[in-house]
Design a protein around this motif. Sequence first.
Motif, short mmCIF file in Angstrom:
data_model
loop_
_atom_site.label_atom_id
_atom_site.label_comp_id
_atom_site.label_asym_id
_atom_site.label_seq_id
_atom_site.Cartn_x
_atom_site.Cartn_y
_atom_site.Cartn_z
N PHE A 240 12.58 -4.99 3.32
CA PHE A 240 12.49 -6.45 3.25
C PHE A 240 12.95 -6.99 1.89
N ASN B 258 15.53 -16.91 5.92
CA ASN B 258 14.32 -17.71 5.80
C ASN B 258 14.31 -18.78 6.89
N ALA C 104 9.61 -14.15 6.70
CA ALA C 104 9.97 -13.80 5.32
C ALA C 104 8.88 -14.23 4.35
N ARG C 105 8.38 -15.44 4.54
CA ARG C 105 7.34 -15.95 3.64
C ARG C 105 6.07 -15.11 3.76
N GLU D 92 14.69 -7.88 13.07
CA GLU D 92 14.25 -8.96 12.19
C GLU D 92 15.45 -9.79 11.73
N TRP E 213 15.59 -8.39 1.34
CA TRP E 213 16.20 -9.70 1.61
C TRP E 213 15.17 -10.81 1.52
N ALA E 214 13.94 -10.54 1.93
CA ALA E 214 12.90 -11.57 1.87
C ALA E 214 12.43 -11.77 0.43
N ASP F 98 7.47 -17.89 10.19
CA ASP F 98 7.85 -17.78 8.77
C ASP F 98 7.69 -16.33 8.29
N GLN G 72 17.24 -11.64 9.16
CA GLN G 72 17.10 -11.50 7.71
C GLN G 72 17.47 -12.80 6.99
#
Lengths: 549, 160
Positions: free
Chosen positions: A394, A489, A441-442, A485, A396-397, A439, A487
């Motif tokens: 993750f 936001n 990524a958050r 997933e 990228w997040a 949400d 990738q």
Amino acid sequence: MNAFVAPTPASLRPPSQVMRLSRMGSMFPTRLSFLRSLMRRLAAEKVKVTRPVWEMSDDGFGRAVYSLDFGGHTYSLVAISTDLPPEMRTDRVIAEAWDSAYVLYDGVPDAAELDRITANAPRQEAGRFTERDLVLSRANKSVRLFAHVTERLQAGQQPDTDMIRSVGYLMRTTAVYGNGKFGIADRRLIADRPGLEGPFAAEMLTVWLIRNFTHDLAEHVGGAPLDDHLKRHLGVGNSTGLGMAPFLVTHPVLLNNWMLARETALARVRAIPVLQPVQKARVLELAKRATQHLAQWDVPDVDHQRRIEKLRADWAGVEASIGLYLNQTYPLDTLMASMSQRSEDVQELMVSLLIEPFGDLVDDLCETMGDTIGPLSSVIKDTDTLRVLLEQYFSWAMEIDFSAPAEHQQFWYVSEAKQEPRLGDRYLEPGSELESPLDIARRIVSLYKALPLQNQSVVEFSRDVSGHGLAIERAQLVMRYQYGEIQDNLVGVGCLPIDMLRCKLSFFGASKFDPKSDRWTRITLCQGAPLIGELDKGADDWWLPVFQG
Amino acid sequence: MNGYSFTEVEGVLTKAARGSGAGVAHAAKFAKAAALALASDEGADLVNAALADLPNGVIRDHAIWLQRDLADAGEGTVMFPIGDALWVGYIDSLPYKSVETPTGKIAVYMDVFAKPVRPPRVFISDKNMAKWQVLAAKTYVPETEQSRLGGAGAGLTDND
């Protein structure tokens, strides 16, 4: 369980490249798309469609039943056409009446069942359905084209070919409900049936039958037959809005399986060392078809039309150079590699093209695109392991700065009025405290920041610190489902839901994307697909349909 | 009693649990288990009691116990105690083969994948469904003029 086709990881494009919103929003249908695979199955069985019921007034209002035997079961489409005042016609989910309503029924309905469906289907969400009802749908007329076609037929003429080409459908569906909605059958009740194992197969069968009904209805009102070549280009339109977008987030296993199948197909064709002359000719023929298809794809939206025109221009250059690559060793790998500096639109069109000629090599992948078991999580025992995994999968997040207001400006929610997904502005609209959990990524970043310095079991951490259950679940899935997933936001100001819609719709087999905003689009399904009497004549050559007026 | 699809029941109970204070992941696990439990005579009472106990109680505890025992087992066989219909629903929701043993336990074979067996219809009283829909509605955002016009993004009429 689905056959598992082990890819060669080194040859696949990585999730970090593929699972970005902008690329997903550039996808085109492929031969793995669900309508294509369904048509091949129908054709393999030489399915015959009958019309046991046609109770229709002269002006086209009434009901009809179409039946077919498929995979050892009998299914029927019940179609109900109603007289809808123009002021009530809207494609929005807030509509309460439609020109036509449909149920795909398990078996052949008797009179009582037909009356039950006739009473309930036009009410759609307000109706009530049973496990014999497999799919529920509704459609509105393209008033302009439907009126034109029927008036021309009544006058003893065929419709104007330019109008057929530019509109491309007589009706467009505004919802195709499956999997238990409003009491219809759960997906798992039919998921093992031959022909319906694939994702959305029952829904695609419904759409194909609806398309046939729209042809029959126009011919009935017009009092004369439409030419087959015109009917073949008349698909079914569809209006799709935000309701479809969350599916890709809430079904990571399916998203993974779809994308992995597509990427595996691409990897397989890139591994072909030498092309035979007939294969070279086919690639060139399809590249030319893509050019013609792009030339026939026009939309009212200025920005999207500009994007199409750029793609046309770029593709013209690509088409002219394809022949240079086909005599090389590993020609398709070299050709695809040469696309690296091109736009994502060009790259994804090339992916779709390269897969198309090689059914023998890739069609088995359709069997891997379902999710028959459910998510198989990997067990993560302690928080140190979880931290490493988050950093690995993750990153990228982690790169998103969630302290910036713009990175969580939007919020997804379910509206009280229609219980449908919506997207709001966190700073302008009420309700963000009831935000839907898209949400990801958050949540991942929040989990990462909450992990303790001192290693502890994930179970203890979950008990002590609430609110991270979903993020931990996603982390447990990512090792097995690396394409599961998105990738990006999904609550940032830059998130365009239309990208999610296009990705999903391309897997359905949609073409002629016609965005009306960044939140909804019209598309065409089944354009170029075989008519019901053509399943025994070769049913698989309708990638990027072109109208030969 | 009215018959509902499993998906409908799972959907309303996921939202009901969230509306009552459960986390997203716990609510989803509970709803799967609860929809299975509703096939038993005691099911509805167990579901209502679980919802009433939120944000604590079995909706939180069952998910954590399950996670703990699965984590300890790795890929072997996990022996769970037999409990009430809701607890059994949690176990039966797992994508693994499970059997009751002669010693009064449930063995879950984590190396044998199996589809959860679900009934074609779930029968629920009007009173219970209404109660759960009220809880589920706590997760919905009331409509405003702005959300009505722009939330789904569409125009108002489409008559072309």
